[in-house]
Enzyme design. Sequence first.
Site, PDB file in Angstrom:
ATOM      1  N   HIS A  72      33.542  -2.401  64.177  1.00  0.00           N
ATOM      2  CA  HIS A  72      32.688  -1.323  65.004  1.00  0.00           C
ATOM      3  C   HIS A  72      31.959  -0.591  63.853  1.00  0.00           C
ATOM      4  O   HIS A  72      32.386  -0.418  62.784  1.00  0.00           O
ATOM      5  CB  HIS A  72      33.310  -0.346  65.600  1.00  0.00           C
TER       6      HIS A  72
ATOM      7  N   HIS B  83      30.361   2.883  62.938  1.00  0.00           N
ATOM      8  CA  HIS B  83      30.058   4.394  62.980  1.00  0.00           C
ATOM      9  C   HIS B  83      28.550   4.748  62.783  1.00  0.00           C
ATOM     10  O   HIS B  83      28.269   4.654  61.614  1.00  0.00           O
ATOM     11  CB  HIS B  83      31.226   5.165  62.233  1.00  0.00           C
TER      12      HIS B  83
ATOM     13  N   GLY C  17      41.049   3.191  56.742  1.00  0.00           N
ATOM     14  CA  GLY C  17      41.555   3.953  57.592  1.00  0.00           C
ATOM     15  C   GLY C  17      41.147   3.283  59.156  1.00  0.00           C
ATOM     16  O   GLY C  17      40.929   4.115  60.114  1.00  0.00           O
TER      17      GLY C  17
ATOM     18  N   ASP D 181      31.892   8.206  70.531  1.00  0.00           N
ATOM     19  CA  ASP D 181      33.484   8.379  69.669  1.00  0.00           C
ATOM     20  C   ASP D 181      33.958   9.378  70.551  1.00  0.00           C
ATOM     21  O   ASP D 181      33.602  10.595  70.746  1.00  0.00           O
ATOM     22  CB  ASP D 181      33.317   8.492  68.445  1.00  0.00           C
ATOM     23  N   ILE D 182      35.333   9.126  71.100  1.00  0.00           N
ATOM     24  CA  ILE D 182      36.234  10.330  71.674  1.00  0.00           C
ATOM     25  C   ILE D 182      36.462  11.363  71.031  1.00  0.00           C
ATOM     26  O   ILE D 182      36.830  12.633  71.492  1.00  0.00           O
ATOM     27  CB  ILE D 182      37.171   9.297  72.345  1.00  0.00           C
TER      28      ILE D 182
ATOM     29  N   ASN E 288      34.660   0.937  58.441  1.00  0.00           N
ATOM     30  CA  ASN E 288      36.058   0.983  58.202  1.00  0.00           C
ATOM     31  C   ASN E 288      36.790  -0.243  58.105  1.00  0.00           C
ATOM     32  O   ASN E 288      37.010  -0.997  59.246  1.00  0.00           O
ATOM     33  CB  ASN E 288      36.901   2.014  58.593  1.00  0.00           C
TER      34      ASN E 288
HETATM   35  P1  5GP Z   1      38.131   3.423  62.753  1.00  0.00           P
HETATM   36  O1  5GP Z   1      39.281   4.394  62.525  1.00  0.00           O
HETATM   37  O2  5GP Z   1      38.912   2.121  63.613  1.00  0.00           O
HETATM   38  O3  5GP Z   1      37.006   3.108  62.018  1.00  0.00           O
HETATM   39  O4  5GP Z   1      37.619   4.052  64.309  1.00  0.00           O
HETATM   40  C1  5GP Z   1      38.112   3.827  65.500  1.00  0.00           C
HETATM   41  C2  5GP Z   1      37.482   5.276  66.333  1.00  0.00           C
HETATM   42  O5  5GP Z   1      37.497   4.827  67.515  1.00  0.00           O
HETATM   43  C3  5GP Z   1      37.702   6.346  65.961  1.00  0.00           C
HETATM   44  O6  5GP Z   1      36.550   7.159  65.456  1.00  0.00           O
HETATM   45  C4  5GP Z   1      38.353   6.844  67.348  1.00  0.00           C
HETATM   46  O7  5GP Z   1      38.031   8.674  67.511  1.00  0.00           O
HETATM   47  C5  5GP Z   1      37.618   6.020  68.380  1.00  0.00           C
HETATM   48  N1  5GP Z   1      38.483   5.926  69.627  1.00  0.00           N
HETATM   49  C6  5GP Z   1      39.695   6.033  69.632  1.00  0.00           C
HETATM   50  N2  5GP Z   1      39.974   5.664  70.788  1.00  0.00           N
HETATM   51  C7  5GP Z   1      38.863   5.713  71.474  1.00  0.00           C
HETATM   52  C8  5GP Z   1      38.677   5.790  72.972  1.00  0.00           C
HETATM   53  O8  5GP Z   1      39.369   5.348  73.896  1.00  0.00           O
HETATM   54  N3  5GP Z   1      37.224   5.880  73.414  1.00  0.00           N
HETATM   55  C9  5GP Z   1      36.364   6.002  72.805  1.00  0.00           C
HETATM   56  N4  5GP Z   1      35.113   6.301  72.986  1.00  0.00           N
HETATM   57  N5  5GP Z   1      36.541   6.033  71.157  1.00  0.00           N
HETATM   58  C10 5GP Z   1      37.878   6.054  70.927  1.00  0.00           C
END
Ligand code: 5GP
Length: 114
Positions: free
Chosen positions: A100, A102, A93, A30-31, A87
């Site tokens: 995905h 986590h 969120g 994760d970034i 999520n």
């Molecule tokens: P969500 O909030 O949808 O459950 O998780 C999305 C995740 O994607 C977040 O934890 C966010 O940090 C991660 N994310 C967003 N943009 C990027 C990216 O460009 N590269 C990577 N590796 N992770 C990302």
Amino acid sequence: MSKTLFEKIIAREIPAQIVYEDDLVIAFRDINPQAPTHVLLIPKKPISRIAEATPEDHKVLGHLMLKAGEVAEKLGLKQNGFRLVFNNGADAGEAVPHLHCHILGGRKMTWPPG
Ligand code: 5GP
């Protein structure tokens, strides 16, 4: 339809630190990590979220869950434990509309989650 961010990672159009890949799933760091180890494990099939999955997705979803455990072990998280989070939707969120998982570990987690 335009590609999601994660489809661009699968296609190598956006760089990512990939830690596992096979024909059905890919895992990358994760970034914006929320724990010392924070990896996203996703199906290559663009399923939006768990609530949009269909019975025909049972193979890929079963595979993804098995790989979540294997990837966590590969990352050294098996002994102390880890958390898996999906999520689904606005209240949870969800930011990226591509299913995905986590994989979070490397620190003590609290409950209930925020
Ligand atoms: P969500 O909030 O949808 O459950 O998780 C999305 C995740 O994607 C977040 O934890 C966010 O940090 C991660 N994310 C967003 N943009 C990027 C990216 O460009 N590269 C990577 N590796 N992770 C990302």
